[in-house]
Design a protein around this motif. Structure first.
Motif, PDB file in Angstrom:
ATOM      1  N   ARG A   1      90.394  13.327 102.587  1.00  0.00           N
ATOM      2  CA  ARG A   1      90.026  14.963 102.807  1.00  0.00           C
ATOM      3  C   ARG A   1      88.537  15.254 102.844  1.00  0.00           C
ATOM      4  NH1 ARG A   1      93.144  18.743  99.571  1.00  0.00           N
ATOM      5  NH2 ARG A   1      91.494  20.590  99.575  1.00  0.00           N
ATOM      6  N   THR A   2      88.632  15.407 104.098  1.00  0.00           N
ATOM      7  CA  THR A   2      87.210  15.977 104.292  1.00  0.00           C
ATOM      8  C   THR A   2      86.141  16.208 102.912  1.00  0.00           C
ATOM      9  OG1 THR A   2      86.873  17.890 104.902  1.00  0.00           O
ATOM     10  CG2 THR A   2      87.872  16.685 106.324  1.00  0.00           C
ATOM     11  N   VAL A   3      84.950  15.727 103.544  1.00  0.00           N
ATOM     12  CA  VAL A   3      83.189  16.559 102.111  1.00  0.00           C
ATOM     13  C   VAL A   3      83.731  18.496 102.192  1.00  0.00           C
ATOM     14  CG1 VAL A   3      81.694  16.632 101.475  1.00  0.00           C
ATOM     15  CG2 VAL A   3      82.344  14.822 103.184  1.00  0.00           C
ATOM     16  N   LEU A   4      84.358  19.169 103.476  1.00  0.00           N
ATOM     17  CA  LEU A   4      84.286  20.104 102.857  1.00  0.00           C
ATOM     18  C   LEU A   4      85.795  20.745 101.451  1.00  0.00           C
ATOM     19  CD1 LEU A   4      83.890  23.146 102.927  1.00  0.00           C
ATOM     20  CD2 LEU A   4      84.943  23.229 105.284  1.00  0.00           C
ATOM     21  N   ASP A   5      86.791  19.953 102.246  1.00  0.00           N
ATOM     22  CA  ASP A   5      87.739  20.416 101.852  1.00  0.00           C
ATOM     23  C   ASP A   5      88.228  19.923 100.811  1.00  0.00           C
ATOM     24  OD1 ASP A   5      88.660  21.519 103.536  1.00  0.00           O
ATOM     25  OD2 ASP A   5      90.135  19.503 104.545  1.00  0.00           O
ATOM     26  N   ASN A   6      86.877  18.760  99.609  1.00  0.00           N
ATOM     27  CA  ASN A   6      86.982  17.663  98.435  1.00  0.00           C
ATOM     28  C   ASN A   6      86.171  19.061  97.620  1.00  0.00           C
ATOM     29  OD1 ASN A   6      87.746  14.849  97.844  1.00  0.00           O
ATOM     30  ND2 ASN A   6      87.324  14.673  99.779  1.00  0.00           N
ATOM     31  N   THR A   7      85.596  19.566  98.305  1.00  0.00           N
ATOM     32  CA  THR A   7      84.793  20.315  97.483  1.00  0.00           C
ATOM     33  C   THR A   7      85.178  21.676  97.017  1.00  0.00           C
ATOM     34  OG1 THR A   7      83.165  21.669  98.977  1.00  0.00           O
ATOM     35  CG2 THR A   7      81.931  19.484  98.124  1.00  0.00           C
ATOM     36  N   ALA A   8      86.196  22.011  98.300  1.00  0.00           N
ATOM     37  CA  ALA A   8      87.221  23.701  98.064  1.00  0.00           C
ATOM     38  C   ALA A   8      88.289  22.765  97.079  1.00  0.00           C
ATOM     39  CB  ALA A   8      87.446  24.150  98.877  1.00  0.00           C
ATOM     40  N   LEU A   9      88.653  21.823  96.711  1.00  0.00           N
ATOM     41  CA  LEU A   9      89.270  21.553  95.853  1.00  0.00           C
ATOM     42  C   LEU A   9      90.020  22.169  95.141  1.00  0.00           C
ATOM     43  CD1 LEU A   9      92.166  19.064  95.478  1.00  0.00           C
ATOM     44  CD2 LEU A   9      90.827  18.050  95.193  1.00  0.00           C
TER      45      LEU A   9
END
Length: 244
Positions: A82-90
């Motif tokens: 997952r991208t960094v943005l997708d990780n932080t939104a998880l």
């Protein structure tokens, strides 16, 4: 619970079979306070966090929290695919927030967390310090009133660790979360915290609560000041007394 405190741990004990890990732990944290919990390895610091966060139940005593708790473990646990943005939104997505809205809310914190421009990067492209910032952003974006940080900088090299400590001090000054930090590093505890709670060896209890009366904001040079050394000595003496 008392309106004076955001978090109260009262008489908490925890046993695993015949192994007593915690015994009569008392800990109280005010809203907006940065508290540090320090103790020897194996003293039950992580067990205490598991109980406060609701991942485990105490054998005795009680925990009262005004609001919900967000827990950041020692490892960043970022998913490599997952991208960094997708990780932080998880975390938000796991709570049922739509993906677009979760990404929007997480993206709004990237500049404050020093990650702007890395939204589309993957974890392997980040430094250790940046990975920890992303993990903390993922925790903070949940907007829960109490943050539990379990040795978040323990795996970093000395230089990066100091950099991250100063960064966390600055970002906490901006947002004023209620934070409880577990650490084995006395200097880290004194640099970051308003209060330091010293645990005994297992079965752990809080043997000393030490106020840190140092002015904020705290910079790197603060560790060279006599006042800083005096607080360090008080914490060290309490820890040494506890392990006798």
């Amino acid at each position: 619970m008392s309106g004076e405190f955001q978090l109260e741990v009262r008489g908490v004990g925890k046993s695993f079979g015949e192994l007593d890990v915690l015994r009569d732990v008392d800990l109280a944290v005010r809203p907006g306070e940065f508290a540090a919990v320090i103790g020897p390895s194996g003293s039950g610091k992580s067990t205490l966090f598991n109980i406060v966060s609701g991942l485990d139940r105490p054998t005795s005593g009680e925990v009262r929290v005004d609001g919900q708790v967000a827990f950041m473990p020692q490892k960043d646990l970022l998913f490599p695919w997952r991208t960094v943005l997708d990780n932080t939104a998880l975390g938000l997505e796991a709570q049922g927030v739509r993906r677009r809205e979760a990404r929007r809310r997480a993206a709004g914190l990237f500049e404050a967390f020093g990650l702007d421009g890395f939204q589309s990067s993957y974890p392997f492209q980040l430094s250790g310090g940046m990975r920890q910032r992303a993990a903390l952003l993922r925790t903070v974006v949940l907007e829960r009133p109490v943050l539990l940080l379990d040795e978040p900088f323990g795996a970093l090299d000395s230089l990066t660790r100091t950099e991250m400590q100063l960064w966390l001090a600055d970002v906490w000054q901006r947002y004023r979360w209620t934070v409880v930090l577990v650490t084995h590093d006395i200097r880290e505890a004194v640099l970051l915290a308003d209060t330091v709670h010293v645990l005994s060896p297992r079965p752990a209890s809080v043997v000393k609560r030490i106020e840190v009366p140092l002015p904020r904001p705290r910079r790197a040079e603060a560790v060279t000041e006599p006042e800083f050394a005096a607080v360090e000595r008080r914490v060290l003496d309490a820890r040494n007394w506890a392990v006798r």
